[in-house]
Every structure is written in structure tokens, then in C-alpha cells.
Scaffold this active site. Structure first.
Site, PDB file in Angstrom:
ATOM      1  N   ASP A 259       0.307   5.071   0.670  1.00  0.00           N
ATOM      2  CA  ASP A 259      -0.611   6.128   1.090  1.00  0.00           C
ATOM      3  C   ASP A 259      -0.096   7.468   0.605  1.00  0.00           C
ATOM      4  O   ASP A 259       0.747   8.103   1.250  1.00  0.00           O
ATOM      5  CB  ASP A 259      -0.762   6.135   2.610  1.00  0.00           C
ATOM      6  CG  ASP A 259      -1.436   4.894   3.149  1.00  0.00           C
ATOM      7  OD1 ASP A 259      -2.371   4.424   2.491  1.00  0.00           O
ATOM      8  OD2 ASP A 259      -1.022   4.398   4.211  1.00  0.00           O
TER       9      ASP A 259
ATOM     10  N   GLU B 244      -3.164  10.958   3.495  1.00  0.00           N
ATOM     11  CA  GLU B 244      -4.084  10.731   4.610  1.00  0.00           C
ATOM     12  C   GLU B 244      -4.112  12.029   5.393  1.00  0.00           C
ATOM     13  O   GLU B 244      -3.078  12.498   5.878  1.00  0.00           O
ATOM     14  CB  GLU B 244      -3.632   9.566   5.474  1.00  0.00           C
ATOM     15  CG  GLU B 244      -3.720   8.229   4.746  1.00  0.00           C
ATOM     16  CD  GLU B 244      -3.545   7.056   5.688  1.00  0.00           C
ATOM     17  OE1 GLU B 244      -4.560   6.452   6.080  1.00  0.00           O
ATOM     18  OE2 GLU B 244      -2.379   6.750   6.027  1.00  0.00           O
TER      19      GLU B 244
ATOM     20  N   GLU C 296       0.849  -1.197   0.000  1.00  0.00           N
ATOM     21  CA  GLU C 296       0.000   0.000   0.000  1.00  0.00           C
ATOM     22  C   GLU C 296       0.883   1.245   0.000  1.00  0.00           C
ATOM     23  O   GLU C 296       1.832   1.342   0.781  1.00  0.00           O
ATOM     24  CB  GLU C 296      -0.888  -0.038   1.240  1.00  0.00           C
ATOM     25  CG  GLU C 296      -1.666   1.209   1.553  1.00  0.00           C
ATOM     26  CD  GLU C 296      -2.433   1.082   2.877  1.00  0.00           C
ATOM     27  OE1 GLU C 296      -3.052   2.076   3.275  1.00  0.00           O
ATOM     28  OE2 GLU C 296      -2.384   0.012   3.507  1.00  0.00           O
TER      29      GLU C 296
ATOM     30  N   HIS D 103       4.016   1.492   2.712  1.00  0.00           N
ATOM     31  CA  HIS D 103       3.925   0.195   3.378  1.00  0.00           C
ATOM     32  C   HIS D 103       4.279  -0.883   2.356  1.00  0.00           C
ATOM     33  O   HIS D 103       3.805  -0.817   1.214  1.00  0.00           O
ATOM     34  CB  HIS D 103       2.504  -0.106   3.868  1.00  0.00           C
ATOM     35  CG  HIS D 103       1.892   0.910   4.772  1.00  0.00           C
ATOM     36  ND1 HIS D 103       1.845   0.767   6.135  1.00  0.00           N
ATOM     37  CD2 HIS D 103       1.256   2.077   4.501  1.00  0.00           C
ATOM     38  CE1 HIS D 103       1.209   1.799   6.671  1.00  0.00           C
ATOM     39  NE2 HIS D 103       0.839   2.605   5.699  1.00  0.00           N
TER      40      HIS D 103
END
Length: 459
Positions: A232, A235, A230, A246
Site C-alpha cells: 500500500d 491510503e 500487497e 503486507h
């Protein structure tokens, strides 16, 4: 960390189903994006969005009886995962009326609380489609991705998230024949948290050992999780922001069970196949307390719209190189703003590199799961394969979003390195509070662009 809830009443129960229902049509709202070759040279592409299947009404194939109501399965219809997938159908979505999702041109607005004719919906998660049956796959190595965002209506405890995950382009239909719905109905989700709340995984119901949530009347967890790498990109609320990489040791979407899931409840967070903490760049957490926030006294004023540009730089500045740096630039009121330098562990950084990740983990006393699971080299391999774009708005039934915008973890002093992540009080973010106090909260994503590094910037 992407936990979202749906409040249901009357005859409707929302769950992920694997057959295709016929009670409601599935019409994907259009959303235009741009592919760029150089500054000012961008071509518009017509794409569309699809609602994640976990939000949808699931009922028996030949009728309207719910397979899942509130936070419980109908065990007569779903005695096991395979039988449930045969019995249950997934239906179309009323994007505006039920879910508060509005698209217009290149803009997508997600409302927080939506009171529909049969239900009240909390948050949403959507994916970008290339066609009616396949997600758009972004390959961003040696490239950049940009978008405009409005977080002015996101208070403490909420998270407007835009990110990439290593989902199957078809939503899993080719790998799992029992999944008849596929990307057209938003199936196949995974992320680095290996979430257990997905009601169907790999074309089977996740009903085995299902545990209804004690604090969320519409959610629960099953035996299995669903894991994948993942990235991101974004956020954020109006108080704090972070971008976080990640990685996982597995390739593509994989169902997990036991220790491989890295479950917090079993004390195994750092034992699973994925790096759950990730390597994050949160300006406030890194000591820059005047960069991002509401008002003109911040470099990025979150009361106004701004542009976020993320660049994935390789070691030789070619598509064939290995990812070496994730760099962030901003544009607001016509001004290009570079991420400011921060000092961590005696070193200065303004982007995410393996050295930054290693230094930050040591300085903050965190487990360096990012390095242990492959770091930038692993993420580089995933970027080569392509990732699916996710856009969401959610509140946090686990830890009230304190990890983003307050002091976290709570058992450490706020003065300890890395604990202070924003100015929100530690009492903030409770879903019952934000849902009742801020039902009109929303996030708007717009003007999505991608292309070679520098191509989405102003001419």
C-alpha cells in the site's frame, strides 16, 4: 480493507463474469505515465486504465438477463462456479457516465457517487494496463515511484488508495482457461486481505456458500478468498495517511478457503497465509500530529496538491540486493519534505525497515505477522517479479475506516499506544452517512513517474 459497493437499479446487475459480452464496447481510457532515468530526464509512456471486473454488468452470454442482481446470484444460471462461468458474460464499461472515472493526459479523477442512467455507483477500483490485454508490471526494487495527489475532497470515512498487488499480468487467463475476459476486463484481483467479495475467482464463480451482506445491498461473500502480497503505497483522506507493507507466504495470486483465508469472522485473522495488519507508517499513529492535515498549520497541507515519492532501498543499493528500507519523501509548493523522525519503543525512525516493524509491533501490542510471513525479504522477492498498480476510492462497510483516521480498535483506550490514528470521531465513516453527505467527494491521481532512486525528484 478494500471493500467497495455498487448501488444498482432497473435492469442492471453488476458482477464479475468470465465470458466476453457484446452489449457494450470496452474502451480503455488513456493515461500517460513517465519513465525516468535521472532528475528532469523522463520519457512519457502511453498507458491506459481498466475497471475492475467486480463492478461490471454480468448477464447471460446470449442476452441481457442478469447472472447477479443486488447481492444475490441467479441460482438457475449459477448453480455452481463452473456452470456460472460458462453461462455468464462480462461487458464493457461506461467509465464516465456510470462510474465517474475521468482521465485526461496524466491525470485520473475518481468520483465517489455517480448517478448514471440505470444505476448509482459508489467508488471504483482500476488497474494500469501496459496493453489492451496485460497489466503493466512494476519492478520497483532499488527504484522509486512518485505521483501527485489531490485529497482535498476526501472527508473522514473515505479512502483514496494507490497500491500494488501481486496479480497475474494477464488477469489469470493463462492459468485459468475458463477466464476468457482477462486483464482487458479487469479480472484476477487479489490482496493481503484475501477478500471473499470477489464474485469470480480463478475463472469460476464464487457462488458456493454465498452470503449476502446484511449492511450492503450490493455485496456479499463466498466460500473462497483471493490472496496475494500487497504494498500500500498510499491510503489516505484529507485527515490521515498511511503506507503499509503486507506479505503472504504464497507466491502470486492464490485462491484460499478455510483457515488459510484468515477470516476475522472465525477468529482466524492471524492464522491465514497473509499478513492482514501489515507494517504501517501513519504519522499520526506514530505520534506526529502536525505533519499531515488540512491547513497551513500542517507540514503537508491536504487542501493543496502535493507529490508523494516512495523509494525501495536495497541493502547494497543495487537491483540485486535485498529490500532493506521503504522511504518516503514529499514535495509541496516546490519544497522537498522528508518524512519526520518518530520515536517508537525508545528508538527513532523515519522509514519502514524490519527493525521499525518489529519495534512498532512490540510497542503497540500487535501481532507481528509481517515478520512471521517473511518481512522485507519476502516483499523483496515479490518486487523482483513485478506488481500491478491499483487506484481506487472506497468507503468501508466493515469498520467505517476508523483504522485509518480515528481511534481503533474501539475496545482499547485512545491513549493506548497505536490506537489513535487520526482526528475523526469514532462515530464517523458510516457508509450511509458519507454516501449521503459527501456524494461529490473525489480523489485525483496524476503525474505518475518511476525510475531509479532520485530520478523522479526535481532537477
Amino acid at each position: 480493507m478494500k471493500i467497495v459497493t455498487l448501488v444498482l437499479f432497473a435492469l442492471l446487475g453488476y458482477a464479475l463474469g468470465q465470458q466476453i459480452g457484446t452489449n457494450a464496447p470496452e474502451n480503455h481510457p488513456p493515461l500517460s505515465i513517465q519513465s525516468c532515468t535521472s532528475p528532469g530526464q523522463c520519457q512519457t509512456q502511453q498507458a491506459s486504465i481498466v475497471l475492475d471486473s467486480n463492478w461490471r454488468w454480468t448477464h447471460i452470454v446470449s442476452g441481457t438477463q442478469n447472472c447477479y442482481t443486488g447481492n444475490k446470484w441467479d441460482t438457475s444460471l449459477c448453480p455452481d462456479g463452473v456452470t456460472c462461468a460458462k453461462n455468464c458474460a462480462l461487458d464493457g464499461a461506461d467509465y464516465q457516465g456510470t462510474y465517474g472515472v475521468f482521465s485526461s493526459g496524466s491525470s485520473l479523477k475518481l468520483n465517489f457517487v455517480t448517478h448514471g442512467p440505470y444505476s448509482s455507483n459508489i467508488g471504483s477500483r482500476l488497474y494500469l494496463l501496459e496493453s489492451d490485454s496485460e497489466y503493466k508490471m512494476f519492478k520497483l526494487k532499488n527504484a522509486e515511484f512518485s505521483f501527485d495527489v489531490d485529497v482535498s475532497k476526501l472527508p473522514c470515512g473515505l479512502n483514496g488508495a494507490l497500491y500494488f498487488v501481486e496479480m497475474d499480468a494477464d488477469g489469470g487467463t493463462s492459468r485459468f482457461p475458463t477466464n476468457k475476459a482477462g486483464a482487458k476486463y479487469g479480472t484476477g484481483y487479489c490482496d493481503a486481505q484475501c477478500p471473499h467479495d470477489l464474485k469470480f475467482i480463478n475463472g469460476e464463480a464464487n457462488c458456493e456458500d454465498w452470503d449476502s451482506s446484511p449492511n450492503d445491498p450490493n455485496s456479499g461473500t463466498g466460500k473462497y478468498g483471493t490472496c496475494c502480497t500487497e504494498m500500500d503505497i498510499w491510503e489516505s483522506n484529507s485527515i490521515s495517511t498511511a503506507y503499509t507493507a503486507h506479505v503472504c507466504t504464497v507466491n502470486g495470486q492464490r485462491r484460499c478457503e478455510g483457515k488459510d483465508c484468515g477470516d476475522d469472522s472465525k477468529g482466524q485473522r492471524h492464522d491465514g497465509v497473509c499478513d492482514k495488519d501489515g507494517c504501517d507508517f501513519n504519522p499520526y499513529r506514530l505520534g506526529d500530529h502536525t505533519f499531515f492535515g488540512p491547513g497551513s498549520n500542517f507540514t503537508i497541507d491536504t487542501t493543496q496538491v502535493f507529490t508523494v515519492v516512495t523509494q525501495f532501498v536495497t541493502n547494497d543499493n543495487t537491483d540485486n540486493g535485498v529490500l532493506s528500507e521503504i522511504r518516503r519523501q514529499w514535495i509541496q509548493n516546490g519544497k522537498v519534505i522528508m518524512s519526520r523522525n518518530v520515536t517508537v519503543g525508545g528508538k527513532t525512525f523515519n522509514s519502514v525497515t524490519d527493525d521499525f516493524c518489529n519495534t512498532q509491533k512490540t510497542a503497540f501490542g500487535d501481532s507481528n505477522d509481517y515478520e512471521k510471513r517473511g518481512g522485507h525479504k519476502k516483499l523483496s522477492e515479490v518486487l523482483d517479479q513485478g506488481m500491478v498498480l491499483v487506484m481506487s476510492l472506497w468507503d468501508d462497510h466493515a469498520v467505517n475506516m476508523l483504522w485509518l483516521d480515528s481511534d481503533y480498535p474501539l475496545d482499547k483506550s485512545p491513549s493506548a499506544p497505536g490506537v489513535a490514528r487520526g482526528t475523526c470521531p469514532t462515530s464517523s465513516g458510516k457508509p450511509s452517512d458519507v454516501e449521503s453527505k459527501y456524494p461529490d467527494a473525489s480523489v485525483t491521481y496524476s503525474n505518475i513517474k518511476y525510475g531509479p532512486i532520485g530520478s523522479t525528484m526535481p532537477k
